[in-house]
Design a protein around this motif. Structure first.
Motif, short mmCIF file in Angstrom:
data_model
loop_
_atom_site.label_atom_id
_atom_site.label_comp_id
_atom_site.label_asym_id
_atom_site.label_seq_id
_atom_site.Cartn_x
_atom_site.Cartn_y
_atom_site.Cartn_z
N HIS A 1 0.84 -1.20 0.00
CA HIS A 1 0.00 0.00 0.00
C HIS A 1 0.88 1.25 0.00
CE1 HIS A 1 -2.86 3.01 1.37
NE2 HIS A 1 -3.82 2.16 1.03
N GLY A 2 0.49 2.24 -0.78
CA GLY A 2 1.24 3.49 -0.87
C GLY A 2 1.37 4.20 0.46
N GLY A 3 0.33 4.11 1.29
CA GLY A 3 0.38 4.73 2.61
C GLY A 3 1.39 4.04 3.52
N VAL A 4 1.50 2.73 3.38
CA VAL A 4 2.50 1.98 4.15
C VAL A 4 3.90 2.40 3.70
CG1 VAL A 4 3.47 -0.32 4.58
CG2 VAL A 4 0.99 0.02 4.62
N THR A 5 4.08 2.52 2.38
CA THR A 5 5.38 2.95 1.84
C THR A 5 5.74 4.33 2.37
OG1 THR A 5 5.09 1.62 -0.16
CG2 THR A 5 6.65 3.45 -0.28
N ALA A 6 4.79 5.26 2.32
CA ALA A 6 5.04 6.62 2.81
C ALA A 6 5.36 6.61 4.30
CB ALA A 6 3.84 7.52 2.53
N ALA A 7 4.60 5.83 5.07
CA ALA A 7 4.84 5.75 6.52
C ALA A 7 6.21 5.15 6.80
CB ALA A 7 3.75 4.91 7.19
N PHE A 8 6.60 4.12 6.05
CA PHE A 8 7.91 3.49 6.21
C PHE A 8 9.02 4.51 5.98
CE2 PHE A 8 11.16 0.57 4.07
CZ PHE A 8 11.74 0.16 5.28
N LEU A 9 8.90 5.30 4.92
CA LEU A 9 9.91 6.33 4.63
C LEU A 9 9.95 7.40 5.72
CD1 LEU A 9 9.29 6.81 0.80
CD2 LEU A 9 11.24 5.66 1.86
N GLU A 10 8.77 7.87 6.13
CA GLU A 10 8.72 8.93 7.13
C GLU A 10 9.25 8.45 8.48
OE1 GLU A 10 5.65 12.30 8.90
OE2 GLU A 10 4.86 10.70 7.62
N VAL A 11 8.87 7.24 8.89
CA VAL A 11 9.38 6.68 10.14
C VAL A 11 10.90 6.55 10.08
CG1 VAL A 11 9.52 4.48 11.41
CG2 VAL A 11 7.30 5.50 10.92
N THR A 12 11.42 6.08 8.94
CA THR A 12 12.86 5.94 8.77
C THR A 12 13.55 7.30 8.94
OG1 THR A 12 12.56 4.04 7.31
CG2 THR A 12 14.69 5.17 7.22
N ALA A 13 12.98 8.34 8.33
CA ALA A 13 13.56 9.68 8.43
C ALA A 13 13.55 10.18 9.87
CB ALA A 13 12.80 10.66 7.53
N ILE A 14 12.43 10.02 10.57
CA ILE A 14 12.31 10.52 11.94
C ILE A 14 13.25 9.76 12.88
CG2 ILE A 14 10.74 10.62 13.94
CD1 ILE A 14 8.51 11.34 11.90
N ILE A 15 13.33 8.44 12.73
CA ILE A 15 14.20 7.67 13.61
C ILE A 15 15.67 8.00 13.32
CG2 ILE A 15 14.99 5.34 14.22
CD1 ILE A 15 12.30 6.15 15.51
N GLU A 16 16.04 8.15 12.05
CA GLU A 16 17.42 8.52 11.71
C GLU A 16 17.77 9.88 12.31
OE1 GLU A 16 21.22 8.58 10.50
OE2 GLU A 16 19.93 6.86 10.14
N LEU A 17 16.89 10.82 12.18
CA LEU A 17 17.12 12.16 12.72
C LEU A 17 17.22 12.12 14.24
CD1 LEU A 17 17.42 15.14 12.05
CD2 LEU A 17 14.94 15.31 11.96
N SER A 18 16.31 11.41 14.88
CA SER A 18 16.33 11.27 16.33
C SER A 18 17.57 10.53 16.80
CB SER A 18 15.08 10.53 16.82
OG SER A 18 13.93 11.25 16.48
N TRP A 19 17.95 9.49 16.05
CA TRP A 19 19.13 8.69 16.40
C TRP A 19 20.39 9.55 16.32
CZ3 TRP A 19 20.49 4.83 19.10
CH2 TRP A 19 21.71 4.17 18.91
N SER A 20 20.47 10.42 15.31
CA SER A 20 21.66 11.27 15.19
C SER A 20 21.77 12.22 16.39
CB SER A 20 21.65 12.05 13.87
OG SER A 20 20.61 13.00 13.83
N LEU A 21 20.63 12.69 16.90
CA LEU A 21 20.64 13.56 18.08
C LEU A 21 20.96 12.74 19.34
CD1 LEU A 21 17.39 15.58 17.35
CD2 LEU A 21 19.75 16.35 17.03
N LEU A 22 20.32 11.58 19.45
CA LEU A 22 20.52 10.70 20.60
C LEU A 22 21.97 10.21 20.65
CD1 LEU A 22 18.71 9.48 22.83
CD2 LEU A 22 18.43 7.48 21.36
N TRP A 23 22.52 9.89 19.48
CA TRP A 23 23.91 9.40 19.39
C TRP A 23 24.86 10.42 20.01
CZ3 TRP A 23 26.17 4.91 17.73
CH2 TRP A 23 27.54 4.94 17.53
N GLU A 24 24.71 11.67 19.63
CA GLU A 24 25.61 12.72 20.15
C GLU A 24 25.47 12.86 21.66
OE1 GLU A 24 26.06 17.48 19.65
OE2 GLU A 24 25.68 16.33 17.82
N GLU A 25 24.22 12.87 22.13
CA GLU A 25 23.97 12.98 23.57
C GLU A 25 24.53 11.78 24.33
OE1 GLU A 25 22.07 15.54 25.32
OE2 GLU A 25 22.59 16.57 23.46
N MET A 26 24.37 10.60 23.73
CA MET A 26 24.79 9.35 24.36
C MET A 26 26.32 9.26 24.40
SD MET A 26 23.60 5.56 23.12
CE MET A 26 24.03 5.92 21.43
#
Length: 169
Positions: free
Chosen positions: A64-89
């Protein structure tokens, strides 16, 4: 005065894996879709294991296109959050003992997210990687690419702009 011995690599890996697990398990929708993250150093690969519930068009069948979009958006948010968390950690500013799904740093909020559907997502596992193009105090830009069998044959890509959480320190 001698320098303290570095932590054993296994302890460092366990700490990083626990932080990523807490971040990912803090979002129920990630659990619903079944998205997992494979970590190698500071690089993340999102994995969307195939499940029949992800099919939007059973005639093709295609994800489903919505699943694809959600997968991409989740990946972007987790990568961005991980980059911030990584520095703090890594600098020790984040107390990992208090890190669990109920006590996570706030996630970035999506301003906009554009998806390019390049081909149908087939009924098999999908993978995605995100690249943070810019991350400032207030705003971030992230690009994501998703593939299935062949990394050079993308089935979707996306670009998102995010409002960064305020650092209430």
């Amino acid at each position: 005065m001698s320098r303290p011995r570095p932590e054993p690599v296994q302890i460092v890996k366990q700490r990083r894996d626990a932080a990523l697990r807490a971040l990912v398990h803090g979002v129920p929708y990630i659990q619903f879709l079944g998205i997992e993250f494979d970590r190698r150093g500071d690089e993340l690969t999102a994995v969307l294991p195939f499940d029949d519930k992800l099919i939007g068009n059973p005639i093709l069948p295609a994800i489903h296109g919505g699943v694809t979009a959600a997968f991409l958006e989740v990946t972007a948010i987790i990568e961005l959050s991980w980059s911030l968390l990584w520095e703090e950690m890594e600098t020790g500013r984040l107390d990992l003992a208090t890190l669990d799904p109920m006590h996570l740093p706030r996630l970035p909020k999506t301003i906009d997210f554009t998806v390019d559907y390049l081909r149908s997502g087939l009924p098999r596992d999908a993978y995605a990687r995100a690249r943070v193009n810019r991350s400032g105090r207030r705003y971030a830009s992230v690009h994501v690419e998703a593939w299935q069998d062949n990394r050079s044959r993308l089935f979707a890509q996306g670009t998102g702009h995010f409002l960064m959480p305020r650092n209430d320190a």
